[in-house]
Design a protein around this motif. Structure first.
Motif, short mmCIF file in Angstrom:
data_model
loop_
_atom_site.label_atom_id
_atom_site.label_comp_id
_atom_site.label_asym_id
_atom_site.label_seq_id
_atom_site.Cartn_x
_atom_site.Cartn_y
_atom_site.Cartn_z
N LEU A 7 0.83 -1.21 0.00
CA LEU A 7 0.00 0.00 0.00
C LEU A 7 0.87 1.25 0.00
CD1 LEU A 7 -2.80 1.40 0.36
CD2 LEU A 7 -2.38 1.27 2.80
N LEU A 8 1.97 1.22 0.72
CA LEU A 8 2.85 2.39 0.82
C LEU A 8 3.84 2.48 -0.34
CD1 LEU A 8 3.55 2.39 4.65
CD2 LEU A 8 2.00 3.87 3.36
N GLY A 9 3.80 1.52 -1.26
CA GLY A 9 4.70 1.57 -2.41
C GLY A 9 6.12 1.16 -2.09
N LEU A 10 6.31 0.48 -0.98
CA LEU A 10 7.65 0.05 -0.58
C LEU A 10 7.96 -1.35 -1.08
CD1 LEU A 10 7.64 1.44 3.06
CD2 LEU A 10 8.62 2.49 1.02
N ALA A 11 6.95 -2.07 -1.52
CA ALA A 11 7.13 -3.43 -2.01
C ALA A 11 5.96 -3.80 -2.90
CB ALA A 11 7.22 -4.41 -0.83
N GLN A 12 6.13 -4.90 -3.64
CA GLN A 12 5.05 -5.44 -4.45
C GLN A 12 4.85 -6.90 -4.06
OE1 GLN A 12 7.87 -4.30 -6.50
NE2 GLN A 12 7.09 -2.22 -6.54
N LEU A 13 3.61 -7.31 -4.03
CA LEU A 13 3.28 -8.71 -3.79
C LEU A 13 3.00 -9.35 -5.14
CD1 LEU A 13 0.81 -8.64 -0.76
CD2 LEU A 13 2.98 -9.85 -0.90
N GLU A 14 3.75 -10.41 -5.45
CA GLU A 14 3.55 -11.12 -6.71
C GLU A 14 3.55 -12.61 -6.42
OE1 GLU A 14 6.40 -9.90 -9.64
OE2 GLU A 14 6.06 -7.78 -9.20
N SER A 15 2.42 -13.25 -6.63
CA SER A 15 2.28 -14.70 -6.40
C SER A 15 2.75 -15.11 -5.01
CB SER A 15 3.07 -15.47 -7.46
OG SER A 15 2.64 -15.13 -8.75
N GLY A 16 2.42 -14.30 -4.03
CA GLY A 16 2.78 -14.61 -2.66
C GLY A 16 4.19 -14.20 -2.27
N ASP A 17 4.96 -13.70 -3.22
CA ASP A 17 6.33 -13.26 -2.94
C ASP A 17 6.35 -11.76 -2.74
OD1 ASP A 17 7.36 -15.82 -3.21
OD2 ASP A 17 7.71 -15.57 -5.37
N LEU A 18 7.15 -11.31 -1.81
CA LEU A 18 7.29 -9.89 -1.53
C LEU A 18 8.60 -9.40 -2.14
CD1 LEU A 18 5.99 -7.55 0.06
CD2 LEU A 18 7.45 -8.17 1.98
N GLN A 19 8.49 -8.43 -3.03
CA GLN A 19 9.66 -7.83 -3.69
C GLN A 19 9.74 -6.37 -3.31
OE1 GLN A 19 11.84 -9.54 -5.72
NE2 GLN A 19 10.67 -11.37 -5.21
N LEU A 20 10.88 -5.94 -2.78
CA LEU A 20 11.05 -4.53 -2.45
C LEU A 20 11.06 -3.69 -3.71
CD1 LEU A 20 13.80 -4.48 0.33
CD2 LEU A 20 11.37 -4.02 0.59
N SER A 21 10.42 -2.54 -3.65
CA SER A 21 10.47 -1.58 -4.75
C SER A 21 11.77 -0.79 -4.61
CB SER A 21 9.27 -0.64 -4.67
OG SER A 21 9.39 0.18 -3.53
N PRO A 22 12.14 -0.01 -5.62
CA PRO A 22 13.31 0.85 -5.46
C PRO A 22 13.19 1.76 -4.24
CG PRO A 22 12.71 0.72 -7.77
CD PRO A 22 11.62 0.02 -6.99
N LEU A 23 12.00 2.28 -4.01
CA LEU A 23 11.79 3.12 -2.83
C LEU A 23 11.94 2.30 -1.55
CD1 LEU A 23 11.05 5.95 -1.82
CD2 LEU A 23 8.66 5.25 -1.89
N GLY A 24 11.47 1.07 -1.57
CA GLY A 24 11.63 0.19 -0.43
C GLY A 24 13.09 -0.11 -0.14
N ARG A 25 13.88 -0.31 -1.18
CA ARG A 25 15.33 -0.53 -1.00
C ARG A 25 15.99 0.70 -0.40
NH1 ARG A 25 14.52 -3.06 -5.68
NH2 ARG A 25 14.99 -5.26 -5.81
N ARG A 26 15.60 1.85 -0.90
CA ARG A 26 16.14 3.11 -0.37
C ARG A 26 15.79 3.25 1.11
NH1 ARG A 26 14.24 8.94 -2.11
NH2 ARG A 26 15.75 10.10 -0.91
N ASN A 27 14.59 2.85 1.45
CA ASN A 27 14.14 2.91 2.84
C ASN A 27 14.98 1.98 3.72
OD1 ASN A 27 12.13 3.77 4.86
ND2 ASN A 27 11.55 1.61 4.84
N VAL A 28 15.20 0.77 3.26
CA VAL A 28 15.98 -0.21 4.03
C VAL A 28 17.42 0.26 4.21
CG1 VAL A 28 16.97 -2.54 3.94
CG2 VAL A 28 14.55 -2.19 3.41
N GLU A 29 17.99 0.83 3.17
CA GLU A 29 19.40 1.23 3.21
C GLU A 29 19.63 2.58 3.87
OE1 GLU A 29 20.32 0.99 -0.93
OE2 GLU A 29 20.30 -1.21 -0.92
N GLY A 30 18.58 3.36 4.04
CA GLY A 30 18.71 4.71 4.58
C GLY A 30 18.80 4.73 6.09
N GLY A 31 19.20 5.87 6.59
CA GLY A 31 19.26 6.07 8.02
C GLY A 31 17.88 6.32 8.61
N HIS A 32 17.83 6.45 9.90
CA HIS A 32 16.56 6.61 10.62
C HIS A 32 15.76 7.82 10.11
CE1 HIS A 32 13.72 6.19 13.88
NE2 HIS A 32 13.90 7.46 14.19
#
Length: 85
Positions: A7-32
């Motif tokens: 919903l927040l655009g941080l990942a996509q659900l495809e066939s039960g698999d969760l894939q991080l979006s580019p924004l999601g990767r940036r979120n994971v790699e970024g600081g607090h």
């Protein structure tokens, strides 16, 4: 949790698999601070209730909202003839 990330655009659900979006990767790699900023912006952009409450708060000089109109929003009881929040 997976649906919230999608919903927040941080990942996509495809066939039960969760894939991080580019924004999601940036979120994971970024600081607090970056994670807070990205999360807040995605909430405002993708969750209309959050955007409505934020807009209503910005309209109030006190920075506070009356409790009742906000509590009625999720249940759909706020009618068009009610005064704006």
């Amino acid at each position: 949790m997976a649906h919230a990330l999608a919903l927040l655009g941080l990942a996509q659900l495809e066939s039960g698999d969760l894939q991080l979006s580019p924004l999601g990767r940036r979120n994971v790699e970024g600081g607090h601070a970056l994670r807070q900023e990205l999360f807040g912006q995605q909430l405002l952009d993708r969750v209309p209730l959050v955007a409505h409450i934020r807009h209503s708060l910005e309209q109030q000089s006190s920075g506070q909202l009356p409790e009742q109109p906000v509590l009625r929003l999720p249940t759909g009881e706020l009618e068009a003839q009610d005064e704006p929040v």
